[in-house]
Design an enzyme around this catalytic site. Structure first.
Site, PDB file in Angstrom:
ATOM      1  N   ARG A 175     -23.042 -39.932  19.064  1.00  0.00           N
ATOM      2  CA  ARG A 175     -22.699 -40.997  18.106  1.00  0.00           C
ATOM      3  C   ARG A 175     -23.505 -42.265  18.375  1.00  0.00           C
ATOM      4  O   ARG A 175     -23.006 -43.384  18.191  1.00  0.00           O
ATOM      5  CB  ARG A 175     -21.201 -41.320  18.140  1.00  0.00           C
ATOM      6  CG  ARG A 175     -20.288 -40.118  18.076  1.00  0.00           C
ATOM      7  CD  ARG A 175     -20.580 -39.240  16.886  1.00  0.00           C
ATOM      8  NE  ARG A 175     -19.674 -38.095  16.805  1.00  0.00           N
ATOM      9  CZ  ARG A 175     -19.820 -37.100  15.941  1.00  0.00           C
ATOM     10  NH1 ARG A 175     -20.854 -37.083  15.106  1.00  0.00           N
ATOM     11  NH2 ARG A 175     -18.965 -36.109  15.899  1.00  0.00           N
ATOM     12  N   ASN A 217     -17.628 -36.587  27.060  1.00  0.00           N
ATOM     13  CA  ASN A 217     -17.832 -35.134  27.017  1.00  0.00           C
ATOM     14  C   ASN A 217     -18.841 -34.832  28.122  1.00  0.00           C
ATOM     15  O   ASN A 217     -20.036 -35.053  27.960  1.00  0.00           O
ATOM     16  CB  ASN A 217     -18.392 -34.692  25.656  1.00  0.00           C
ATOM     17  CG  ASN A 217     -17.371 -34.842  24.544  1.00  0.00           C
ATOM     18  OD1 ASN A 217     -16.170 -34.691  24.771  1.00  0.00           O
ATOM     19  ND2 ASN A 217     -17.826 -35.142  23.341  1.00  0.00           N
ATOM     20  N   GLU A 300     -10.693 -31.901  22.509  1.00  0.00           N
ATOM     21  CA  GLU A 300     -11.914 -31.388  21.870  1.00  0.00           C
ATOM     22  C   GLU A 300     -12.701 -30.480  22.813  1.00  0.00           C
ATOM     23  O   GLU A 300     -13.919 -30.572  22.925  1.00  0.00           O
ATOM     24  CB  GLU A 300     -12.779 -32.559  21.365  1.00  0.00           C
ATOM     25  CG  GLU A 300     -12.048 -33.403  20.326  1.00  0.00           C
ATOM     26  CD  GLU A 300     -12.881 -34.523  19.710  1.00  0.00           C
ATOM     27  OE1 GLU A 300     -13.836 -34.988  20.350  1.00  0.00           O
ATOM     28  OE2 GLU A 300     -12.557 -34.919  18.570  1.00  0.00           O
ATOM     29  N   ARG A 333      -7.973 -40.948  29.069  1.00  0.00           N
ATOM     30  CA  ARG A 333      -7.945 -41.168  27.615  1.00  0.00           C
ATOM     31  C   ARG A 333      -6.757 -40.467  26.951  1.00  0.00           C
ATOM     32  O   ARG A 333      -6.418 -39.330  27.304  1.00  0.00           O
ATOM     33  CB  ARG A 333      -9.265 -40.724  26.975  1.00  0.00           C
ATOM     34  CG  ARG A 333     -10.427 -41.572  27.484  1.00  0.00           C
ATOM     35  CD  ARG A 333     -11.732 -41.154  26.877  1.00  0.00           C
ATOM     36  NE  ARG A 333     -11.976 -41.703  25.570  1.00  0.00           N
ATOM     37  CZ  ARG A 333     -12.365 -40.983  24.516  1.00  0.00           C
ATOM     38  NH1 ARG A 333     -12.505 -39.673  24.606  1.00  0.00           N
ATOM     39  NH2 ARG A 333     -12.622 -41.559  23.372  1.00  0.00           N
ATOM     40  N   ARG A 350      -1.962 -34.872  13.055  1.00  0.00           N
ATOM     41  CA  ARG A 350      -2.812 -35.384  14.129  1.00  0.00           C
ATOM     42  C   ARG A 350      -2.430 -36.809  14.532  1.00  0.00           C
ATOM     43  O   ARG A 350      -2.536 -37.177  15.696  1.00  0.00           O
ATOM     44  CB  ARG A 350      -4.279 -35.320  13.683  1.00  0.00           C
ATOM     45  CG  ARG A 350      -5.232 -35.946  14.651  1.00  0.00           C
ATOM     46  CD  ARG A 350      -6.642 -35.537  14.355  1.00  0.00           C
ATOM     47  NE  ARG A 350      -7.592 -36.424  15.008  1.00  0.00           N
ATOM     48  CZ  ARG A 350      -8.900 -36.341  14.890  1.00  0.00           C
ATOM     49  NH1 ARG A 350      -9.437 -35.387  14.138  1.00  0.00           N
ATOM     50  NH2 ARG A 350      -9.701 -37.171  15.521  1.00  0.00           N
ATOM     51  N   LYS A 374      -7.118 -45.115  21.850  1.00  0.00           N
ATOM     52  CA  LYS A 374      -7.888 -45.556  20.668  1.00  0.00           C
ATOM     53  C   LYS A 374      -7.008 -46.481  19.830  1.00  0.00           C
ATOM     54  O   LYS A 374      -5.803 -46.253  19.715  1.00  0.00           O
ATOM     55  CB  LYS A 374      -8.332 -44.357  19.839  1.00  0.00           C
ATOM     56  CG  LYS A 374      -9.462 -43.567  20.509  1.00  0.00           C
ATOM     57  CD  LYS A 374     -10.132 -42.581  19.563  1.00  0.00           C
ATOM     58  CE  LYS A 374     -11.214 -41.807  20.324  1.00  0.00           C
ATOM     59  NZ  LYS A 374     -12.020 -40.931  19.484  1.00  0.00           N
ATOM     60  N   ASP A 379      -8.940 -41.773  14.552  1.00  0.00           N
ATOM     61  CA  ASP A 379     -10.235 -41.745  15.227  1.00  0.00           C
ATOM     62  C   ASP A 379     -11.197 -42.772  14.626  1.00  0.00           C
ATOM     63  O   ASP A 379     -12.165 -42.398  13.958  1.00  0.00           O
ATOM     64  CB  ASP A 379     -10.820 -40.330  15.103  1.00  0.00           C
ATOM     65  CG  ASP A 379     -12.027 -40.120  16.009  1.00  0.00           C
ATOM     66  OD1 ASP A 379     -12.305 -41.008  16.829  1.00  0.00           O
ATOM     67  OD2 ASP A 379     -12.682 -39.068  15.885  1.00  0.00           O
ATOM     68  N   GLU A 401      -8.994 -48.938  23.093  1.00  0.00           N
ATOM     69  CA  GLU A 401     -10.391 -48.514  22.949  1.00  0.00           C
ATOM     70  C   GLU A 401     -10.861 -48.791  21.528  1.00  0.00           C
ATOM     71  O   GLU A 401     -10.239 -48.368  20.555  1.00  0.00           O
ATOM     72  CB  GLU A 401     -10.498 -47.008  23.270  1.00  0.00           C
ATOM     73  CG  GLU A 401     -11.916 -46.477  23.256  1.00  0.00           C
ATOM     74  CD  GLU A 401     -11.997 -44.978  23.610  1.00  0.00           C
ATOM     75  OE1 GLU A 401     -11.351 -44.539  24.562  1.00  0.00           O
ATOM     76  OE2 GLU A 401     -12.715 -44.258  22.881  1.00  0.00           O
ATOM     77  N   GLU A 407     -19.847 -45.071  14.277  1.00  0.00           N
ATOM     78  CA  GLU A 407     -19.762 -43.685  13.818  1.00  0.00           C
ATOM     79  C   GLU A 407     -19.216 -43.572  12.389  1.00  0.00           C
ATOM     80  O   GLU A 407     -19.802 -42.897  11.549  1.00  0.00           O
ATOM     81  CB  GLU A 407     -18.881 -42.884  14.779  1.00  0.00           C
ATOM     82  CG  GLU A 407     -18.658 -41.449  14.329  1.00  0.00           C
ATOM     83  CD  GLU A 407     -17.801 -40.644  15.295  1.00  0.00           C
ATOM     84  OE1 GLU A 407     -17.367 -41.192  16.325  1.00  0.00           O
ATOM     85  OE2 GLU A 407     -17.569 -39.447  15.015  1.00  0.00           O
TER      86      GLU A 407
HETATM   87  C1  GCV Z   1     -17.233 -38.294  22.569  1.00  0.00           C
HETATM   88  C2  GCV Z   1     -14.741 -38.490  17.944  1.00  0.00           C
HETATM   89  C3  GCV Z   1     -16.232 -38.337  17.947  1.00  0.00           C
HETATM   90  C4  GCV Z   1     -16.701 -37.535  19.142  1.00  0.00           C
HETATM   91  C5  GCV Z   1     -16.188 -38.210  20.415  1.00  0.00           C
HETATM   92  C6  GCV Z   1     -14.669 -38.249  20.332  1.00  0.00           C
HETATM   93  C7  GCV Z   1     -14.037 -38.939  21.523  1.00  0.00           C
HETATM   94  O1  GCV Z   1     -14.128 -37.289  17.686  1.00  0.00           O
HETATM   95  O2  GCV Z   1     -16.636 -37.744  16.749  1.00  0.00           O
HETATM   96  O3  GCV Z   1     -18.104 -37.504  19.122  1.00  0.00           O
HETATM   97  O4  GCV Z   1     -16.594 -37.535  21.564  1.00  0.00           O
HETATM   98  O5  GCV Z   1     -14.285 -38.970  19.193  1.00  0.00           O
HETATM   99  O6  GCV Z   1     -13.648 -40.083  21.371  1.00  0.00           O
HETATM  100  O7  GCV Z   1     -13.924 -38.346  22.573  1.00  0.00           O
END
Ligand code: GCV
Length: 691
Positions: A175, A217, A300, A333, A350, A374, A379, A401, A407
């Site tokens: 992103r 990730n 994820e 997180r 969600r 978040k 998201d 966050e 994005e």
């Molecule tokens: C780093 C969203 C984004 C993902 C990101 C995720 C997160 O889903 O599209 O790219 O992954 O948030 O915050 O972990």
């Protein structure tokens, strides 16, 4: 500033952002005393010395001491007299309104022709210096009564979603819309880290003091940063340290298995805990001021404690235990949800997920665990309510966050100044007007975290105007009550005013006209009334109304021929409104009281439903999309006014991006309006053409 480019073979001219040399003219042309010891005081001294060398001033406080008198004194609190500073001024700086200035804070005053910044610790002195930079000549004009400046949040952190290797789908920066990583290249730390030092300086100047240097990730190569590639992290830490920034690392929850060869990563297993303890001991032996770990677990596809039947508190506490002896923290997180849900299943929501998972764990996290939430329950959409988790965990340290990288807000091709959104989030009072605000909750706990929008692009952020978001993030983390327009003024004055050809005021007017309302403009031509996620799946740029509608990601709008929106009420929907305390639980539940801008987040309504604005939902959709595009046309025209006030290359870059913004806004307008016209069959009351 010139630095080696991505190939290392050549040099790139890098934009100075909000610290052009000219921003130091007021300091550099004066007689300055820097008093105190310690590495960050040395940084202050070097900054002052550099400015004085450039602009003919003089500085004291070291072996080349200028004997005084001084125009500016930057000093750590001391019992000693300060030359030229009256004893009563010092007493006032130290004593009012209470005896300590406070961690990372500073006191500032001007009396008898001397400007004084006093701090209890070196970090405070550094921030005091940058405040004087911000003030420029104004710091030296009239007298100034004593001002106390203390950060509202002690930890003001940026997360980089940077991969060490280029990821086949996500590229080097997940992103990221500003080129490659400033930290990593070709699978290792960049050979020349001058850019990192320059970044640290910019961040310190807006107040950021922590940076996580790799993606949450954590892919294969990145996992090794914790162990055999720790030297790379240490090299980056060395560049950030002189500006008071501590390094944090995203780690893989399964590291004991993937790096340590253990059969399990069960957080309650003694061997696993011993592995984390040993790995962490090595980290601190290499980087003594290491900040801590960031963990994305059970999210994820990332590994986590669920695989062992353990809770997120068990998982977080295992890592926290390893960090505690060194004063480190775990940012754990709360972005945990089912991304493999069945779209036919209307009961799974969600938006509920973070609260469902984490609220029951309140009070079970260690003292050095920061739950990173978040700001919204989904998201980082252009409009979401504040996450109910913020109000649900009084016995847990929480951080909010924010997503500085754009994005879902135009990917740094669109002008979208996000400070107004963040100001709303931080000022939101989950318990109603008499209760604390989000900023108070996270200020007393884990602070603020932003996903960085910076990369190795010569302008740092792809879109030059997106620099303002990075600057504003730091400033709001320091002082959440700041007015976004005032922050924009600071940024404009630092970035452009010292170099502007001619008068700065017209440029200021132009940029305000383009940026103040740009978040709402973006909202107008994209997803209406809080519905969200009408973007192209995968890359998330541009419209695709049904792109996510029948996917496992849990991001739906449920539009049909009669109406649109997600029923999240307790009465007939998913019950999400019940995750809020009063009064919001009732406000959001009620069709009549729910704010228009969030209506479709909380309710499924007929197209003819009349909003508080007096418009029907479908007419609002048409009107706002036409209006949004008209606003983009206006701001594109407005940019022409700045042609003589900014460097030509910067002007051309923004002009090109505005063309793309207009193209994309038209696409959004026409797709959204056509979609809802075709679904509802309701014509536009104003008879405009809908394709
Ligand atoms: C780093 C969203 C984004 C993902 C990101 C995720 C997160 O889903 O599209 O790219 O992954 O948030 O915050 O972990």
């Amino acid at each position: 500033m010139t630095i080696p480019d991505r190939t290392g073979a050549d040099t790139t001219e890098v934009h100075e952002a909000w610290l052009p040399p000219e921003a130091f003219r007021a300091i550099g042309s004066r007689r300055v005393l820097v008093r105190g010891e310690g590495p960050l005081v040395e940084t202050v001294r070097e900054e002052v010395a550099g400015a004085c060398a450039r602009y003919g001033g003089a500085h004291g406080g070291d072996q080349h001491a200028h004997a005084g008198p001084y125009d500016l004194v930057l000093a750590l609190t001391t019992a000693e007299p300060l030359p030229g500073v009256a004893a009563e001024v010092l007493a006032e700086l130290r004593r009012l309104p209470d005896p300590t200035i406070g961690e990372q804070g500073f006191a500032l005053a001007r009396r008898d022709g001397v400007t004084v910044a006093l701090a209890d610790d070196p970090a405070g002195l550094l921030y005091g210096l940058f405040q004087v930079v911000r003030l420029g000549e104004a710091a030296f004009r009239a007298g100034r009564p004593v001002e106390r400046h203390r950060p509202a949040m002690l930890r003001r952190m940026l997360d980089h979603w940077d991969n060490v290797d280029v990821h086949p789908v996500m590229g080097q920066v997940e992103r990221g819309y500003a080129g490659g990583s400033i930290f990593w290249r070709d699978g290792a730390a960049r050979g020349d880290l001058a850019r990192v030092r320059a970044y640290a300086r910019l961040l310190a100047a807006c107040g950021v003091n922590a940076v996580a240097v790799n993606n949450v990730n954590v892919h294969a190569t990145e996992a090794h940063l914790l162990t055999d590639r720790l030297g790379d992290v240490a090299a980056i830490a060395d560049e950030l340290r002189p500006y008071g920034i501590r390094v944090h690392l995203s780690v893989n929850f399964a590291a004991p298995v993937v790096l340590g060869g253990l059969p399990t990563a069960d957080p309650l297993d003694e061997g696993v805990r011993a592995w984390w303890a040993a790995a962490t001991a090595k980290v601190y032996a290499t980087i003594p001021d290491f900040g801590g770990y960031v963990v994305k677990a059970d999210s994820e596809g990332q590994p986590g404690p669920f695989a062992y039947g353990r809770s997120h508190a068990d998982g977080a506490n295992a890592l926290a235990g390893a960090l505690a002896p060194y004063g480190g923290v775990v940012h754990w997180r709360a972005f945990v949800y089912d991304h493999r849900q069945d779209w036919r299943d209307r009961s799974t929501d969600r938006a509920r997920a973070a609260h469902d998972h984490f609220a029951p764990l309140d009070g079970r996290f260690g003292d050095n665990v920061i739950l990173q939430v978040k700001h919204g329950p989904m998201d980082f959409q252009v409009r979401e309510p504040v996450s109910p988790v913020i109000a649900a965990m009084p016995a847990t340290r929480l951080a909010a966050e924010l997503q500085v990288t754009q994005e879902y807000t135009g990917q740094q091709r669109h002008v979208c100044y996000l400070a107004p959104m963040w100001r709303e989030v931080l000022g939101f009072r989950p318990w109603g007007p008499d209760g604390p605000a989000v900023a108070d909750v996270v200020g007393g706990g884990g602070g603020l975290v932003g996903v960085s929008n910076a990369g190795d692009d010569p302008y740092w952020t792809g879109h030059p105007l997106a620099q303002a978001n990075l600057y504003a993030f730091g400033r709001l983390a320091w002082a959440p009550g700041l007015d976004p327009a005032a922050i924009l003024d600071e940024w404009i004055d630092l970035t452009f005013a010292p170099t502007a050809t001619g008068e700065a005021e017209p440029l200021r007017r132009t940029l305000h006209a383009m940026m103040d309302d740009s978040w709402r403009t973006y909202e107008r031509y994209t997803a209406p009334l809080g519905v969200g996620f009408m973007v192209r799946p995968g890359h998330h740029y541009g419209p695709d109304v049904d792109g996510y509608e029948y996917t496992p990601w849990g991001t739906y709008h449920f539009a049909d021929r009669d109406g649109v929106g997600v029923d999240r009420t307790r009465a007939t929907g998913t019950g999400f409104t019940g995750q809020y305390p009063p009064p919001w639980a009732e406000v959001y539940e009620s069709l009549d009281r729910c704010p228009d801008e969030l209506l479709l987040f909380f309710h499924h309504v007929p197209y003819g439903h009349v909003l508080h604005s007096g418009l029907t939902v479908v007419q609002h959709i048409y009107d706002s999309h036409f209006a949004g595009v008209e606003q983009v046309e206006r701001l594109r025209r407005r940019w022409a006014d700045a042609a003589d006030a900014v460097p030509p290359a910067l002007h051309a870059r923004v002009a090109g991006l505005l063309d793309e913004q207009l193209r994309c806004a038209l696409e959004w307008r026409d797709q959204i309006n056509a979609y809802f016209f075709r679904k509802s069959g309701v014509p536009d009351a104003r008879g405009r053409r809908i394709p």
